[in-house]
Design a protein around this motif. Structure first.
Motif, mmCIF file in Angstrom:
data_model
loop_
_atom_site.group_PDB
_atom_site.id
_atom_site.type_symbol
_atom_site.label_atom_id
_atom_site.label_comp_id
_atom_site.label_asym_id
_atom_site.label_seq_id
_atom_site.Cartn_x
_atom_site.Cartn_y
_atom_site.Cartn_z
ATOM 1 N N UNK A 36 11.585 9.345 67.286
ATOM 2 C CA UNK A 36 10.798 8.245 67.843
ATOM 3 C C UNK A 36 10.851 8.256 69.367
ATOM 4 N N UNK A 37 12.028 8.502 69.930
ATOM 5 C CA UNK A 37 12.171 8.569 71.391
ATOM 6 C C UNK A 37 11.296 9.685 71.960
ATOM 7 N N UNK B 7 6.399 11.241 74.823
ATOM 8 C CA UNK B 7 5.233 12.104 74.991
ATOM 9 C C UNK B 7 3.957 11.300 75.204
ATOM 10 N N UNK B 8 4.083 9.968 75.115
ATOM 11 C CA UNK B 8 2.914 9.122 75.342
ATOM 12 C C UNK B 8 1.910 9.138 74.204
ATOM 13 N N UNK B 9 2.367 9.442 72.973
ATOM 14 C CA UNK B 9 1.465 9.461 71.823
ATOM 15 C C UNK B 9 0.963 8.052 71.526
ATOM 16 N N UNK B 10 -0.215 7.963 70.960
ATOM 17 C CA UNK B 10 -0.781 6.652 70.626
ATOM 18 C C UNK B 10 0.029 6.015 69.509
ATOM 19 N N UNK B 11 -0.039 4.686 69.438
ATOM 20 C CA UNK B 11 0.679 3.988 68.369
ATOM 21 C C UNK B 11 0.162 4.423 67.008
ATOM 22 N N UNK B 12 -1.137 4.764 66.934
ATOM 23 C CA UNK B 12 -1.707 5.216 65.668
ATOM 24 C C UNK B 12 -1.086 6.515 65.203
#
Length: 227
Positions: free
Chosen positions: A59-60, A65-70
């Motif tokens: 998760x960290x 990496x700035x991935x979207x919440x989706x």
């Protein structure tokens, strides 16, 4: 192949939940997680070795990496499948908010939707009728609903829309949360099989003309306003 990837593959082969696409997505996601755990320094793991510290490490990384919440939510759904199959469901809370992951909101899907009412009864083309039902259930745009291919889109807990179907060419997903949505998908599977909601003897443009004509005749000429 390392032990973790190997045992995850075995886990997936023993538990073939969902469609072929769902299973393929799950295997890709879990293989990625195995590689990222290895890169984080967790060696000699097996599928049964997963602990809270491993989930937190993943998760960290994803948040870093700035991935979207989706995207993160989809990956967490695969992790939940993993922990459930190894009997460690308590590792992951059911609420993503507890993990600091915002829930995706689909306000536009709801606000732009309209009731089909009795107009649906006047639609004689079975493919147009199915497209309209999917629009009402999922808030799809006209093009998405006409090009919809259930064998590709159905991912178990959500539908995935190809970029070639969507406005702006951006892939997107919509969660499956209601009985109405699941019933509409079952009907779409029965009608389209492995194809789309464009009949085999028509092009997209030809079917769009049929769609527009049927909707106009039924008083549903602005159904593309669903999205």
């Amino acid at each position: 192949m390392d032990d973790l990837t190997y045992t995850l593959r075995q886990l997936c082969q023993r538990n073939r939940d969902g469609s072929h696409n769902t299973q393929a997505d799950r295997m890709r996601s879990l293989s990625l997680a195995a590689r990222q755990l290895r890169e984080a320094g967790f060696r000699q793991m097996k599928a049964s070795s997963l602990k809270g510290k491993h989930v937190q490490a993943l998760l960290d990384r994803w948040q870093g990496e700035g991935l979207s919440s989706g995207t993160i939510k989809n990956r967490l759904s695969h992790l939940r499948w993993w922990v459930e199959k190894i009997g460690k469901s308590g590792i992951l809370p059911a609420d993503n908010m507890q993990l600091g992951v915002a829930e995706r909101r689909y306000v536009t899907n709801v606000s732009k939707a309209r009731e089909l009412g009795t107009g649906l009864e006047q639609i004689t083309d079975v493919h147009v009728r199915m497209s309209l039902q999917l629009q009402a259930a999922f808030g799809l745009r006209r093009e998405e609903a006409i090009k919809f291919q259930p064998s590709y889109a159905d991912r178990g807990d959500h539908i995935a829309l190809k970029g070639s179907w969507t406005k702006g060419g951006r892939e997107r997903t919509v969660p499956i949360t209601t009985r109405e949505q699941r019933d509409a998908l079952h009907a779409a599977h029965r009608l389209a099989g492995t194809g789309s909601l464009i009949p085999a003897n028509k092009t997209y443009i030809q079917q769009r003309h049929v769609y527009d004509g049927q909707c106009k005749a039924a008083g549903l000429s602005h159904m593309h306003g669903l999205r």
